[in-house]
Design a protein around this motif. Structure first.
Motif, PDB file in Angstrom:
ATOM      1  N   LEU B  35       0.833  -1.217   0.000  1.00 35.09           N
ATOM      2  CA  LEU B  35       0.000   0.000   0.000  1.00 35.09           C
ATOM      3  C   LEU B  35       0.863   1.260   0.000  1.00 35.09           C
ATOM      4  CD1 LEU B  35      -2.789  -1.076   2.538  1.00 35.09           C
ATOM      5  CD2 LEU B  35      -3.052  -0.799   0.072  1.00 35.09           C
ATOM      6  N   ALA B  39       0.753   3.902  -2.909  1.00 31.61           N
ATOM      7  CA  ALA B  39       0.406   5.299  -2.597  1.00 31.61           C
ATOM      8  C   ALA B  39       1.403   6.243  -3.249  1.00 31.61           C
ATOM      9  CB  ALA B  39       0.369   5.505  -1.086  1.00 31.61           C
ATOM     10  N   VAL B  62      -5.693   9.555  -3.974  1.00 27.15           N
ATOM     11  CA  VAL B  62      -4.785   8.450  -3.612  1.00 27.15           C
ATOM     12  C   VAL B  62      -5.475   7.550  -2.583  1.00 27.15           C
ATOM     13  CG1 VAL B  62      -2.597   7.893  -2.462  1.00 27.15           C
ATOM     14  CG2 VAL B  62      -2.672   9.716  -4.170  1.00 27.15           C
ATOM     15  N   GLN B  63      -6.119   8.169  -1.604  1.00 24.74           N
ATOM     16  CA  GLN B  63      -6.806   7.373  -0.571  1.00 24.74           C
ATOM     17  C   GLN B  63      -7.968   6.577  -1.172  1.00 24.74           C
ATOM     18  OE1 GLN B  63      -7.804   9.854   2.807  1.00 24.74           O
ATOM     19  NE2 GLN B  63      -5.703  10.585   2.986  1.00 24.74           N
ATOM     20  N   ASP B  64      -8.682   7.199  -2.114  1.00 23.59           N
ATOM     21  CA  ASP B  64      -9.767   6.475  -2.792  1.00 23.59           C
ATOM     22  C   ASP B  64      -9.216   5.260  -3.535  1.00 23.59           C
ATOM     23  OD1 ASP B  64     -11.866   8.004  -1.944  1.00 23.59           O
ATOM     24  OD2 ASP B  64     -11.860   9.342  -3.680  1.00 23.59           O
ATOM     25  N   LEU B  66      -6.472   3.594  -2.842  1.00 24.52           N
ATOM     26  CA  LEU B  66      -6.054   2.580  -1.865  1.00 24.52           C
ATOM     27  C   LEU B  66      -7.262   1.809  -1.329  1.00 24.52           C
ATOM     28  CD1 LEU B  66      -3.346   4.512   0.210  1.00 24.52           C
ATOM     29  CD2 LEU B  66      -2.985   2.882  -1.637  1.00 24.52           C
ATOM     30  N   LEU B  67      -8.344   2.544  -1.058  1.00 20.78           N
ATOM     31  CA  LEU B  67      -9.551   1.871  -0.571  1.00 20.78           C
ATOM     32  C   LEU B  67     -10.141   0.948  -1.626  1.00 20.78           C
ATOM     33  CD1 LEU B  67     -11.151   4.769   1.401  1.00 20.78           C
ATOM     34  CD2 LEU B  67     -10.831   2.481   2.271  1.00 20.78           C
ATOM     35  N   SER B  68     -10.104   1.406  -2.873  1.00 25.74           N
ATOM     36  CA  SER B  68     -10.619   0.557  -3.957  1.00 25.74           C
ATOM     37  C   SER B  68      -9.753  -0.688  -4.092  1.00 25.74           C
ATOM     38  CB  SER B  68     -10.642   1.322  -5.272  1.00 25.74           C
ATOM     39  OG  SER B  68     -11.459   2.449  -5.131  1.00 25.74           O
ATOM     40  N   HIS B  70      -8.156  -2.091  -1.713  1.00 24.47           N
ATOM     41  CA  HIS B  70      -8.480  -2.943  -0.566  1.00 24.47           C
ATOM     42  C   HIS B  70      -9.775  -3.719  -0.810  1.00 24.47           C
ATOM     43  CE1 HIS B  70      -8.544  -4.167   3.627  1.00 24.47           C
ATOM     44  NE2 HIS B  70      -9.800  -3.766   3.706  1.00 24.47           N
TER      45      HIS B  70
END
Lengths: 225, 193
Positions: B35, B39, B62-64, B66-68, B70
Motif C-alpha cells: 500500500l 500510494a 490516492v486514498q480512494d 487505496l480503498l478501492s 483494498h
C-alpha cells in the motif's frame, strides 16, 4: 515524494488501518466460470417459472422446429455472453472491448427474427406481420429476469465499478435475455414480428433501464469514517 | 515470473506481484509495504494526470485508490501483472473524481444563482433552469418546515408571494423572511458540498 503534510499523514494512517484489517482473501474465479454459475442459477429459476406457469401445449412440436431452436439458442447465447461481459468489466485491466461480446449472438437473434418476419409476410401476407398489443411479455420477462438480475448484481458488486453503466446494461441484457428464453417455453407467441417487437423490445428496454441506473446500482463504496 | 517483477527484484525490492500475493494470503506486513508503494506511485500518477489539483485533493484520490484496491483485492489474478490492474482502478477513480468535480462546479454555479434569486423576489425562471433539482432537494434537508415550504412554493412551483401565502395559510411577510433565510442556508450547504 513530498513529505510531512497532514494529508499524507492521513494516507499513512489509512494504510496502517487497512494493513491491520487485511484478512486473507481468495482470488476471484474467472468471469467465464462465474458466468456459468450464474447461468445455472438463472436457468434453474427460469425452469421453475415455466413449471409454475405451465409449459405451452405445443412444446414438444416447438422443440423439434429448427427456427424455434435457433431463436432460442441465440437468445440464450446473448444472455450468457452479456453475463460474461458484465462480470469481466468489473475486473480491473480486462479489455473494454469485452463489452461487445454479446453483439454476435444478439445479431444472430435479431437477424433470425428479421428473416422470420420476411418469411411470415411471404407466407401469410399482411396478417403474418401484424402487431397486436402483448404487454404481458414485458411483465413476464421482467419477472423471470428479476432473480437472475439480483444474483448477477450481487456478483458484480464483488468487483470494481470501472464502467458501471455498461456493466449494468449488460447485466440487464443477460437477465432479460434469460427471461425471454424461458418465456417462450410457456408463451404461445411465435409470429416473428411480435417476438421482435414485444419480446426483444422488452429485453432492450430492460437492458437500457438497467444501464441508466448503472451508477446507482454499482457505486464506489464510501470511505469509512 | 513477469518482467516487472524481475525489474523490481534487480533493484532489491520485492516485486509488487509478490507483495500482493502475500497480502491476499493475509500477510499484514507485505500489505503495508504494498500500500505504501502504491500510494507513492499513485501520488505521482495523479499529480502528472491532474497537475492543477491541490495537494489535499491529490491525497483524497490516492486514498480512494487505496480503498478501492483494498475492496477489490480479490479480483487480482496472481497469474497476471499487478500494475495494469491498479492503473485501471486509478484511471476509473480519476474519471469518477473528474465527474464529481464537474458536478461540484455545477452546484457552485447553482448556489451563485440561488444567492442572486433571493433578491429578485417574485420568480427568476433563469435560475430555476440552472439549479439542479437534486442538489436543491439535498440542500433542503437542513431547512425548517416553514423554510422548506417557502422554497417549495416560491422557487420550485414558481408561485408568487401572494399565491404562496394563500396556499400555505401564511403571510407575505412571513414567507419573505422564510425564503430569505432558506436561500442563505441553502447557499451555505451547496457551497459546503
Amino acid at each position: 515524494m513530498a513529505k510531512g503534510t497532514d494529508t499524507e499523514g492521513d494516507t499513512a494512517a489509512l494504510i496502517a488501518r487497512l494493513a491491520r484489517d487485511a484478512a486473507p482473501v481468495r482470488a476471484m474465479a474467472h468471469p467465464l466460470r462465474r458466468a456459468m454459475t450464474w447461468a445455472v442459477i438463472a436457468l434453474a429459476f427460469g425452469a421453475a417459472m415455466v413449471w409454475a406457469i405451465g409449459p405451452r401445449p405445443d412444446l414438444a412440436e416447438r422443440v423439434s422446429d429448427a427456427r424455434f431452436l435457433l431463436e432460442q439458442g441465440a437468445a440464450l447465447a446473448t444472455g450468457v455472453a452479456a453475463a460474461i461481459a458484465a462480470l469481466a468489466l468489473t475486473i480491473p485491466g480486462a479489455p473494454m472491448l469485452l463489452r461487445l461480446l454479446p453483439v454476435i449472438p444478439a445479431a444472430v437473434w435479431v437477424g433470425t427474427l428479421s428473416l422470420g418476419c420476411l418469411r411470415d409476410w411471404a407466407q401469410m401476407g399482411a396478417a403474418g406481420v401484424r402487431i397486436t398489443p402483448d404487454p404481458a411479455c414485458f411483465v413476464y420477462i421482467a419477472l423471470i429476469g428479476s432473480l437472475p438480475a439480483l444474483v448477477l448484481l450481487m456478483m458484480l458488486r464483488r468487483g470494481v465499478p470501472l464502467a458501471p453503466r455498461w456493466t449494468t446494461l449488460l447485466a440487464g441484457l443477460a437477465a432479460a435475455g434469460i427471461g425471454n428464453f424461458a418465456l417462450r417455453f410457456f408463451h404461445t407467441q411465435d409470429a416473428a414480428l411480435m417476438v421482435l417487437v414485444w419480446q426483444v423490445g422488452s429485453v432492450a428496454v430492460l437492458a437500457l433501464l438497467a444501464g441508466l441506473a448503472g451508477r446507482i446500482l454499482l457505486p464506489w463504496r464510501a470511505r469509512p469514517v | 515470473m513477469t518482467a516487472p517483477a524481475d525489474q523490481a527484484k534487480a533493484k532489491g525490492a520485492p516485486p509488487l506481484e509478490d507483495l500482493m500475493q502475500r497480502a491476499q494470503a493475509g500477510d499484514a506486513g507485505a500489505y503495508h509495504r504494498l500500500l505504501s508503494e502504491v500510494a507513492a506511485r499513485m501520488r505521482r500518477l495523479v499529480q502528472r494526470r491532474a497537475p492543477w489539483l491541490k495537494p489535499e485533493d491529490v491525497e483524497d484520490i490516492v486514498q480512494d485508490i487505496l480503498l478501492s484496491l483494498h475492496q477489490a483485492r480479490s479480483t487480482w489474478d496472481p497469474a497476471r501483472p499487478f500494475l495494469p490492474w491498479i492503473v485501471a482502478i486509478a484511471r476509473a477513480r480519476l474519471a469518477d473524481n473528474a465527474r464529481r468535480y464537474m458536478r461540484r462546479m455545477r452546484i457552485d454555479l447553482a448556489a451563485a444563482e440561488l444567492a442572486e434569486t433571493f433578491c429578485d423576489i417574485p420568480t427568476n425562471s433563469q435560475a430555476e433552469t440552472v439549479v439542479n433539482l437534486m442538489s436543491v432537494r439535498k440542500a433542503m434537508h437542513g431547512l425548517t418546515p416553514a423554510e422548506k415550504q417557502a422554497v417549495e412554493l416560491l422557487r420550485l412551483r414558481e408561485m408568487t408571494l401572494a399565491e404562496a401565502a394563500e396556499a400555505s395559510g401564511s403571510t407575505v411577510a412571513a414567507l419573505k423572511v422564510a425564503i430569505h433565510r432558506a436561500m442563505l442556508r441553502m447557499k451555505g450547504t451547496l457551497w459546503k458540498d
